[in-house]
Design a protein around this motif. Structure first.
Motif, PDB file in Angstrom:
ATOM      1  N   ARG A  57     -29.509   3.800  -0.252  1.00  0.00           N
ATOM      2  CA  ARG A  57     -30.465   3.932  -1.369  1.00  0.00           C
ATOM      3  C   ARG A  57     -30.191   5.237  -2.123  1.00  0.00           C
ATOM      4  O   ARG A  57     -30.234   5.279  -3.355  1.00  0.00           O
ATOM      5  CB  ARG A  57     -31.901   3.892  -0.850  1.00  0.00           C
ATOM      6  CG  ARG A  57     -32.953   3.835  -1.934  1.00  0.00           C
ATOM      7  CD  ARG A  57     -34.365   3.651  -1.382  1.00  0.00           C
ATOM      8  NE  ARG A  57     -34.503   2.339  -0.761  1.00  0.00           N
ATOM      9  CZ  ARG A  57     -34.605   2.141   0.569  1.00  0.00           C
ATOM     10  NH1 ARG A  57     -34.582   3.148   1.402  1.00  0.00           N
ATOM     11  NH2 ARG A  57     -34.724   0.925   1.042  1.00  0.00           N
ATOM     12  N   TYR A  58     -29.907   6.304  -1.414  1.00  0.00           N
ATOM     13  CA  TYR A  58     -29.590   7.592  -2.029  1.00  0.00           C
ATOM     14  C   TYR A  58     -28.308   7.482  -2.858  1.00  0.00           C
ATOM     15  O   TYR A  58     -28.248   7.958  -3.987  1.00  0.00           O
ATOM     16  CB  TYR A  58     -29.440   8.672  -0.957  1.00  0.00           C
ATOM     17  CG  TYR A  58     -29.064  10.016  -1.524  1.00  0.00           C
ATOM     18  CD1 TYR A  58     -30.049  10.864  -2.028  1.00  0.00           C
ATOM     19  CD2 TYR A  58     -27.741  10.433  -1.586  1.00  0.00           C
ATOM     20  CE1 TYR A  58     -29.714  12.099  -2.570  1.00  0.00           C
ATOM     21  CE2 TYR A  58     -27.395  11.652  -2.129  1.00  0.00           C
ATOM     22  CZ  TYR A  58     -28.385  12.487  -2.617  1.00  0.00           C
ATOM     23  OH  TYR A  58     -28.042  13.696  -3.157  1.00  0.00           O
ATOM     24  N   ILE A  59     -27.283   6.848  -2.301  1.00  0.00           N
ATOM     25  CA  ILE A  59     -26.021   6.679  -3.014  1.00  0.00           C
ATOM     26  C   ILE A  59     -26.248   5.892  -4.301  1.00  0.00           C
ATOM     27  O   ILE A  59     -25.756   6.274  -5.369  1.00  0.00           O
ATOM     28  CB  ILE A  59     -24.977   5.974  -2.117  1.00  0.00           C
ATOM     29  CG1 ILE A  59     -24.655   6.846  -0.907  1.00  0.00           C
ATOM     30  CG2 ILE A  59     -23.721   5.629  -2.900  1.00  0.00           C
ATOM     31  CD1 ILE A  59     -24.013   6.101   0.257  1.00  0.00           C
ATOM     32  N   VAL A  60     -27.013   4.814  -4.202  1.00  0.00           N
ATOM     33  CA  VAL A  60     -27.318   3.995  -5.386  1.00  0.00           C
ATOM     34  C   VAL A  60     -27.997   4.842  -6.457  1.00  0.00           C
ATOM     35  O   VAL A  60     -27.719   4.700  -7.647  1.00  0.00           O
ATOM     36  CB  VAL A  60     -28.186   2.774  -4.998  1.00  0.00           C
ATOM     37  CG1 VAL A  60     -28.726   2.066  -6.222  1.00  0.00           C
ATOM     38  CG2 VAL A  60     -27.381   1.807  -4.132  1.00  0.00           C
ATOM     39  N   SER A  61     -28.873   5.751  -6.043  1.00  0.00           N
ATOM     40  CA  SER A  61     -29.587   6.595  -7.014  1.00  0.00           C
ATOM     41  C   SER A  61     -28.645   7.511  -7.788  1.00  0.00           C
ATOM     42  O   SER A  61     -29.002   8.001  -8.856  1.00  0.00           O
ATOM     43  CB  SER A  61     -30.669   7.424  -6.315  1.00  0.00           C
ATOM     44  OG  SER A  61     -30.113   8.532  -5.622  1.00  0.00           O
ATOM     45  N   LYS A  62     -27.458   7.734  -7.272  1.00  0.00           N
ATOM     46  CA  LYS A  62     -26.478   8.602  -7.926  1.00  0.00           C
ATOM     47  C   LYS A  62     -25.609   7.856  -8.937  1.00  0.00           C
ATOM     48  O   LYS A  62     -24.833   8.465  -9.667  1.00  0.00           O
ATOM     49  CB  LYS A  62     -25.573   9.270  -6.886  1.00  0.00           C
ATOM     50  CG  LYS A  62     -26.313  10.193  -5.947  1.00  0.00           C
ATOM     51  CD  LYS A  62     -26.895  11.346  -6.705  1.00  0.00           C
ATOM     52  CE  LYS A  62     -27.500  12.391  -5.814  1.00  0.00           C
ATOM     53  NZ  LYS A  62     -28.061  13.488  -6.588  1.00  0.00           N
ATOM     54  N   ILE A  63     -25.723   6.530  -8.972  1.00  0.00           N
ATOM     55  CA  ILE A  63     -24.906   5.709  -9.866  1.00  0.00           C
ATOM     56  C   ILE A  63     -25.770   5.231 -11.028  1.00  0.00           C
ATOM     57  O   ILE A  63     -26.886   4.751 -10.819  1.00  0.00           O
ATOM     58  CB  ILE A  63     -24.333   4.484  -9.107  1.00  0.00           C
ATOM     59  CG1 ILE A  63     -23.647   4.908  -7.799  1.00  0.00           C
ATOM     60  CG2 ILE A  63     -23.388   3.683 -10.001  1.00  0.00           C
ATOM     61  CD1 ILE A  63     -22.531   5.904  -7.952  1.00  0.00           C
ATOM     62  N   LYS A  64     -25.254   5.367 -12.225  1.00  0.00           N
ATOM     63  CA  LYS A  64     -25.983   4.905 -13.413  1.00  0.00           C
ATOM     64  C   LYS A  64     -25.742   3.409 -13.555  1.00  0.00           C
ATOM     65  O   LYS A  64     -24.730   2.976 -14.132  1.00  0.00           O
ATOM     66  CB  LYS A  64     -25.514   5.653 -14.652  1.00  0.00           C
ATOM     67  CG  LYS A  64     -25.855   7.126 -14.598  1.00  0.00           C
ATOM     68  CD  LYS A  64     -25.332   7.850 -15.817  1.00  0.00           C
ATOM     69  CE  LYS A  64     -25.672   9.308 -15.712  1.00  0.00           C
ATOM     70  NZ  LYS A  64     -24.532  10.158 -15.537  1.00  0.00           N
TER      71      LYS A  64
END
Length: 126
Positions: free
Chosen positions: A12-19
């Motif tokens: 979820r954290y990684i996804v938050s870093k991707i636009k």
């Protein structure tokens, strides 16, 4: 679009870093456009059951896989879910991340998303 599964919050954290537009995988989720799959590794290199069920219904739209794992479990199982998915569905293994990864990982994922997933979404609309 990014379709993801997260157990501990790392993915979820990684996804938050991707636009990108993102949706968490749930039972019964059916997609109708290209997506990048992001998942964790279960057990000792296994594909999480909910991800396996999701892929049974949505494999045709999957353009690549990103996997989070823990390198402390050893190289032979680190990110094993991603390798198994990439091999089974003949899609690119975009990135293996140790836990939450680092900035260089996010940049590589963003690049893949923009060139291999987002561009295909635009193409589909035309």
């Amino acid at each position: 679009m990014i379709a993801y599964a997260s157990r501990t919050g790392n993915v979820r954290y990684i996804v938050s870093k991707i636009k990108a537009e993102a949706i968490e995988i749930q039972d019964g989720l059916k997609l109708d456009k290209p997506y990048l799959l992001m998942t964790y590794t279960d057990g000792f290199g296994d594909v999480p059951e909910k991800v396996a069920r999701f892929l049974e219904q949505n494999e045709q739209w999957c353009k690549g896989v990103v996997v989070s794992g823990n390198s402390n479990f050893g190289h032979h199982v680190f990110g094993g879910a991603g390798e198994k998915i990439a091999n089974a569905y003949r899609i690119p293994m975009v990135r293996k991340l140790d836990l939450r990864g680092i900035q260089a990982d996010y940049e590589a994922i963003q690049q893949f998303y923009e060139t291999r997933v987002l561009d295909e979404n635009v193409f589909e609309i035309k």
